[in-house]
Design a protein around this motif. Structure first.
Motif, mmCIF file in Angstrom:
data_model
loop_
_atom_site.group_PDB
_atom_site.id
_atom_site.type_symbol
_atom_site.label_atom_id
_atom_site.label_comp_id
_atom_site.label_asym_id
_atom_site.label_seq_id
_atom_site.Cartn_x
_atom_site.Cartn_y
_atom_site.Cartn_z
ATOM 1 N N MET A 10 44.521 48.156 -0.071
ATOM 2 C CA MET A 10 44.853 47.859 1.319
ATOM 3 C C MET A 10 43.730 48.234 2.256
ATOM 4 O O MET A 10 42.878 49.060 1.938
ATOM 5 N N ALA A 11 43.745 47.572 3.436
ATOM 6 C CA ALA A 11 42.778 47.871 4.494
ATOM 7 C C ALA A 11 43.528 48.492 5.652
ATOM 8 O O ALA A 11 44.536 47.954 6.103
ATOM 9 N N CYS A 12 43.045 49.629 6.145
ATOM 10 C CA CYS A 12 43.715 50.271 7.276
ATOM 11 C C CYS A 12 42.816 51.326 7.898
ATOM 12 O O CYS A 12 41.891 51.841 7.250
ATOM 13 N N PHE A 13 43.082 51.615 9.177
ATOM 14 C CA PHE A 13 42.469 52.753 9.850
ATOM 15 C C PHE A 13 43.502 53.868 9.889
ATOM 16 O O PHE A 13 44.651 53.640 10.268
ATOM 17 N N ARG A 14 43.128 55.071 9.468
ATOM 18 C CA ARG A 14 44.047 56.203 9.433
ATOM 19 C C ARG A 14 43.689 57.183 10.550
ATOM 20 O O ARG A 14 42.723 57.962 10.419
ATOM 21 N N LEU A 37 35.875 39.657 3.670
ATOM 22 C CA LEU A 37 35.603 41.090 3.632
ATOM 23 C C LEU A 37 35.122 41.605 4.986
ATOM 24 O O LEU A 37 35.653 42.576 5.535
ATOM 25 N N TYR A 38 34.107 40.950 5.551
ATOM 26 C CA TYR A 38 33.518 41.467 6.783
ATOM 27 C C TYR A 38 34.388 41.210 8.011
ATOM 28 O O TYR A 38 34.364 41.988 8.969
ATOM 29 N N SER A 39 35.186 40.145 7.985
ATOM 30 C CA SER A 39 36.166 39.956 9.058
ATOM 31 C C SER A 39 37.166 41.103 9.047
ATOM 32 O O SER A 39 37.540 41.636 10.097
ATOM 33 N N THR A 40 37.605 41.487 7.852
ATOM 34 C CA THR A 40 38.565 42.578 7.717
ATOM 35 C C THR A 40 37.947 43.902 8.137
ATOM 36 O O THR A 40 38.570 44.704 8.844
ATOM 37 N N LEU A 41 36.723 44.160 7.727
ATOM 38 C CA LEU A 41 36.053 45.406 8.078
ATOM 39 C C LEU A 41 35.887 45.544 9.591
ATOM 40 O O LEU A 41 36.132 46.611 10.167
ATOM 41 N N LEU A 42 35.486 44.468 10.262
ATOM 42 C CA LEU A 42 35.317 44.527 11.715
ATOM 43 C C LEU A 42 36.668 44.642 12.422
ATOM 44 O O LEU A 42 36.756 45.228 13.500
ATOM 45 N N VAL A 91 43.242 61.185 9.852
ATOM 46 C CA VAL A 91 42.010 61.695 9.237
ATOM 47 C C VAL A 91 40.773 60.970 9.756
ATOM 48 O O VAL A 91 39.651 61.262 9.330
ATOM 49 N N ASP A 92 40.986 60.024 10.659
ATOM 50 C CA ASP A 92 39.904 59.309 11.333
ATOM 51 C C ASP A 92 38.954 58.625 10.343
ATOM 52 O O ASP A 92 37.737 58.809 10.402
ATOM 53 N N ASP A 93 39.536 57.831 9.439
ATOM 54 C CA ASP A 93 38.687 57.066 8.528
ATOM 55 C C ASP A 93 39.271 55.681 8.289
ATOM 56 O O ASP A 93 40.407 55.402 8.660
ATOM 57 N N ILE A 94 38.453 54.833 7.689
ATOM 58 C CA ILE A 94 38.850 53.458 7.391
ATOM 59 C C ILE A 94 38.893 53.287 5.875
ATOM 60 O O ILE A 94 37.918 53.626 5.180
ATOM 61 N N LEU A 95 40.014 52.796 5.383
ATOM 62 C CA LEU A 95 40.138 52.466 3.966
ATOM 63 C C LEU A 95 40.001 50.956 3.799
ATOM 64 O O LEU A 95 40.578 50.190 4.568
ATOM 65 N N MET A 96 39.241 50.547 2.807
ATOM 66 C CA MET A 96 39.063 49.132 2.491
ATOM 67 C C MET A 96 39.345 48.917 1.009
ATOM 68 O O MET A 96 39.014 49.773 0.178
ATOM 69 N N PRO A 97 39.924 47.763 0.633
ATOM 70 C CA PRO A 97 40.104 47.459 -0.790
ATOM 71 C C PRO A 97 38.758 47.358 -1.495
ATOM 72 O O PRO A 97 37.707 47.201 -0.859
ATOM 73 N N ASP A 98 38.774 47.431 -2.821
ATOM 74 C CA ASP A 98 37.550 47.190 -3.579
ATOM 75 C C ASP A 98 36.971 45.838 -3.180
ATOM 76 O O ASP A 98 37.710 44.877 -2.950
#
Length: 294
Positions: free
Chosen positions: A167-171, A191-196, A174-181
């Motif tokens: 999953m992709a999410c901002f937490r 990928l980059y649309s999701t990251l931004l 803990v102030d971090d971003i998780l992205m799928p493999d």
């Protein structure tokens, strides 16, 4: 001046019409004739902002324009050009506040205004100076390091990004971003649309722009924040010259956004303004990083 409520309604109606048709008007097809930023611009080269970006992207998509410069009828005439007969312009707005002359028994207060006016794409105008009509060879797509451009942009924000999982999410906690493999994404564009999108959520943390990130899935505040993040990602993708295609949860989000927009005609303008602020903040971190190096 056009009634402010009518202007809000015209904007909202245009966005709703596209959402109901299953199209998100901030997703551009990114034709290959533009260099660098794909943000719409005025005759002076100044970039449009906020809701005006969405409205001009929508107008470009519906009419098939490839150029990104828009000017008023009067500006075209002043430049020696002429809008072709029967051409239909696009709505943009100017908004701000003014303080009326106060009466003796009144306190001075600022009153917001939203004024709509019409602009035309340069493809609708004849006889403009040559600088508005780029030679065909300059309109061809250029090979640019799309991945490195976005990776560098994200790195300079200082956001902590971890790849792994599903999953992709901002937490916020803990102030971090998780992205799928990376292998789980359908394409680099996805990928980059999701990251931004996620880094746009990151910009709203309390220590940064302090937006309301507390909404649960299905709530109005959640829908608004998701809309802000998607619009911000759209602005960032355009500025970086990267295609935007987030894909995930499209049907669910469209339904929630339609509900919000139908309940509040100002919602899309407000969301676009917050998205522009997020994009500005993240772009500002690029300069901050450069100044540290200097």
């Amino acid at each position: 001046m056009q009634n402010i409520k009518d202007t809000y309604q015209r904007i909202t109606d245009a966005i709703i019409e596209q959402l109901e048709a299953g199209t998100k008007p901030w997703i551009r097809p990114w034709r290959g004739n533009s260099r660098g930023s794909l943000i719409p611009r005025r005759a002076t080269g100044e970039a449009y902002r906020g809701i005006n970006v969405l409205m001009l992207w929508l107008a470009s998509e519906l009419a098939g324009y490839e150029e990104s410069t828009w000017i008023t009828y009067r500006q075209a005439q002043d430049l020696g050009g002429q809008v072709r007969k029967n051409e239909k312009g696009a709505l943009v707005v100017k908004y701000g506040t003014f303080t009326p002359k106060a009466r003796e028994d009144d306190d001075e207060r600022s009153i917001p205004y939203l004024k709509g006016y019409t602009v035309f794409n340069v493809e609708q105008i004849e006889n403009l100076p040559e600088r508005f009509y780029r030679p065909a060879e300059e309109m061809q797509a250029t090979t640019i390091p799309l991945l490195e451009t976005v990776e560098t942009f994200v790195r300079k924000t200082g956001a902590a990004v971890t790849y792994g999982g599903t999953m992709a999410c901002f937490r916020p906690a803990v102030d971090d971003i998780l992205m799928p493999d990376r292998a789980r994404f359908a394409s680099e564009v996805h990928l980059y649309s999701t990251l931004l999108h996620e880094i746009s959520h990151w910009s709203g943390a309390k220590t940064r722009l302090d937006r309301d990130l507390s909404g649960r899935f299905g709530s109005e505040s959640y829908a608004i924040e998701e809309l802000v993040a998607e619009l911000s990602a759209s602005f960032l993708c355009a500025d970086l010259g990267v295609a935007h295609d987030p894909r995930d949860n499209t049907a669910t989000h469209l339904e929630s956004w339609l509900k919000v927009l139908k309940n509040d005609k100002r919602a899309i303008v407000t969301a676009a303004a917050k998205a522009q602020a997020a994009a500005d903040f993240l772009n500002g971190l690029q300069s901050l990083e450069q100044s540290k190096v200097a």
